[in-house]
Write an enzyme that holds these catalytic residues in place. Structure first.
Site, PDB file in Angstrom:
ATOM      1  CD  GLU A 195      -3.203  -1.099   1.947  1.00 19.56           C
ATOM      2  OE1 GLU A 195      -3.288  -0.231   2.827  1.00 19.56           O
ATOM      3  OE2 GLU A 195      -4.126  -1.919   1.719  1.00 19.56           O
ATOM      4  CD  GLU A 318      -3.284  -6.052   3.034  1.00 18.43           C
ATOM      5  OE1 GLU A 318      -4.201  -5.334   3.486  1.00 18.43           O
ATOM      6  OE2 GLU A 318      -2.079  -5.797   3.172  1.00 18.43           O
TER       7      GLU A 318
HETATM    8  O1  AHR Z   1      -5.011  -6.017   6.872  1.00 17.77           O
HETATM    9  C1  AHR Z   1      -4.965  -4.861   7.633  1.00 17.77           C
HETATM   10  C2  AHR Z   1      -4.325  -3.693   6.910  1.00 17.77           C
HETATM   11  O2  AHR Z   1      -5.121  -3.343   5.825  1.00 17.77           O
HETATM   12  C3  AHR Z   1      -2.986  -3.953   6.286  1.00 17.77           C
HETATM   13  O3  AHR Z   1      -1.943  -3.818   7.198  1.00 17.77           O
HETATM   14  C4  AHR Z   1      -2.911  -2.885   5.246  1.00 17.77           C
HETATM   15  O4  AHR Z   1      -2.101  -3.259   4.162  1.00 17.77           O
HETATM   16  C5  AHR Z   1      -4.356  -2.674   4.848  1.00 17.77           C
HETATM   17  O5  AHR Z   1      -4.708  -1.347   4.838  1.00 17.77           O
END
Ligand code: AHR
Length: 531
Positions: A195, A318
């Protein structure tokens, strides 16, 4: 008589106490499969966040909680059963603050740091590189390492790779040996930043594209290790990010990531509760889950422009449902319960990813234990399997199987709550209603056909007939038909009642002349195999 008529009609359309919806026919073209459902779509993600690793996986060898080498035995066994293909670590946002040197050597000597992203708690680094890579070995998963780009340097990253993978006589390879590991590890999946548009550095796409090019240059292949490099991709609607990365660095990457979190509530500041939410939040959650298809489709369109041969993978590293934290927990720990709704969001998300098997070949649900849409929850020495755990277990049949193309005209249903749903960046999904079913059909190398079918309707049974064309199917594989459901859309497993939601034998299946008819109860998932 006129007064009795509505009741009589209602009775006619009732099945086992549930309204019986119209039926759906799905044509399965069993001889036309071309794409493989990569098992790596079924990956996991474990970050240094809350009780995800500490307590959830790692309790240390001196703990009273039964453990193997410091890993909870109950959690290890549960994870082994899922045949997890890969597991991502150490973050998430944590990755871009992590210095790998903090997590090697004698545990008592490791420095204490502050986990500034997640609750400001002290990180004692007792779980580091060796502990993670041993975990991956114990559960049979390939490690996916996420490297620090935001606050680290290319040199630090390069040395970490050497430490882990070099088999010769170098200072770092010898340090690894001193720390107890002779053989180098094999590391394939290697993320370069996380991110980077947000917690990983608040970079612009152009700036990150340059950073990516720089860092990946020093992500070296030592000995016979071969890295599969994953660029930090966009968040749901950010197509510009994908466009820039593909334009500037397509030759230098094996994959680009995409993150999508399903938010059932009003938006990022009020994501909705994870328990006792009733039908409206069910509906909104499922509808928000469906946005994934739109995101994947549009990112793929961008990728196709720069990579028509589809060499670069779209990695959903994710994904999952994100709700408000449970009351009484540290909000920085992201703890939430896990319901039958969440299980169905998992099944429909996996169906969506499977259907994009041409580009989506890697994914990681967030997260494995005690955080967000977890597979297992722990409390002291107790552990429970969540409804989402069971989905991953039921979907194992699709690992590396051939995706079978289907034709179906699936009806949609709608409710009074059919407002556009919001994503993290406020995208509105305007298509009214949600489809009543979601499914994946695949064929394994022995020719067996596997079906996973979700009934997304909160109140009605669905009768679904799969007409198998291009293959002869003689019988339902014994013991293969299983049903996952709950008493309500927000049914959960608790430590007092840990087996409320769990798979049971499914009997409402009939195979006749190549047609499989299933009567699937409301809000449930069925898996079944044919041969
Ligand atoms: O999964 C939780 C968080 O969500 C992670 O650390 C981040 O990459 C995303 O914003």
């Amino acid at each position: 008589m006129t007064k009795l008529l509505p009741a009589f009609i209602a009775l006619l359309f009732t099945f086992g106490g549930q309204a019986l919806a119209q039926s759906t026919t799905v044509i399965v073209n069993a001889d036309q499969g071309e794409l493989t459902i990569d098992e790596h779509i079924y990956g996991q993600f474990s970050e240094h966040l809350g009780r995800g690793i500490y307590e959830g996986i790692w309790v240390g060898p001196d703990s009273e909680i039964p453990n193997q080498e410091g890993y909870r035995t109950d959690v290890l066994n549960a994870l082994k059963e899922l045949k997890i293909p890969n597991i991502r670590w150490p973050g998430g946002c944590f990755a871009d603050e992590y210095n790998w040197r903090d997590g090697i050597g004698p545990r008592a000597d490791r420095p204490k740091r502050i986990n500034s992203h997640w609750g400001g708690v002290v990180e004692d680094n007792s779980f580091g590189t060796h502990e993670f890579l041993r975990l991956a070995e114990l559960i049979g998963a390939e490690p996916y390492i996420s490297a620090n780009v935001g606050s680290g340097t290319p040199a630090e990253m390069n040395k970490w790779i050497e430490y882990m993978t070099y088999d010769g006589d170098s200072e770092l390879a010898n340090l690894r040996r001193e720390n107890g590991r002779d053989e180098p590890w094999k590391i394939k999946f290697f993320g370069i930043g996380n991110e980077s548009w947000g917690c990983g550095g608040t970079m612009t796409a152009d700036f990150y594209a340059n950073q990516y090019r720089l860092f990946q240059t020093f992500a070296k292949n030592y000995s016979d290790n071969r890295l599969f490099k994953i660029a930090s991709g966009s968040n749901d609607i950010e197509y510009e990010w994908t466009e820039t990365l593909m334009r500037e660095a397509v030759q230098e990457m094996d994959a680009i990531s995409l993150h999508y979190y399903t938010i059932p509530g009003q938006g990022w500041d009020n994501k909705g509760p994870s328990t006792d939410f009733g039908e409206e939040m069910y509906y909104r959650g499922i509808k928000a889950g469906l946005l994934l298809d739109e995101f994947i489709t549009r990112h793929k369109t961008v990728m196709d422009r720069y990579d028509p041969e589809k060499k670069v993978v779209l990695a959903l590293d994710e994904w999952g449902i994100w709700t408000n934290p449970l009351e009484g927990t540290n909000p920085g720990f992201l703890e939430q319960q896990n319901t039958i709704r969440d299980a169905l969001i998992a099944s429909l998300s996996l169906d969506i990813m499977n259907s994009h098997a041409d580009r989506v070949k890697l994914a990681n649900i967030a997260q494995t234990v005690n955080v967000l849409q977890a597979m297992v929850l722990t409390e002291g020495s107790n552990m429970l399997l969540t409804p989402t755990y069971h989905v991953f277990n039921m979907y194992k049949v699709h690992h590396n199987a051939t995706l079978l193309p289907v034709y179906a005209n699936i009806k949609r249903y709608t409710t009074e709550w059919d407002k556009p749903v919001v994503s993290r960046f406020d995208l509105k999904l305007d298509e009214p209603g949600i489809p009543v079913i979601s499914h994946t059909v695949s064929k394994d190398e022995d020719g067996k056909i596997h079906l996973t079918v979700s009934n997304l309707h909160p109140n009605d049974t669905q009768e679904v007939t799969f007409e198998i064309r291009g293959a002869t199917v003689n019988k339902i594989l014994q013991g293969s038909a299983k049903l996952l459901t709950g008493n309500s859309v927000d049914a959960i497993n608790t430590f007092d009642n840990p087996e409320q939601v769990q798979p049971e034998a499914f009997r409402n299946a009939e195979l006749k002349n190549g047609k499989l008819t299933l009567k699937i109860p409301k809000h449930s998932l069925v898996v079944i195999s044919l041969e």
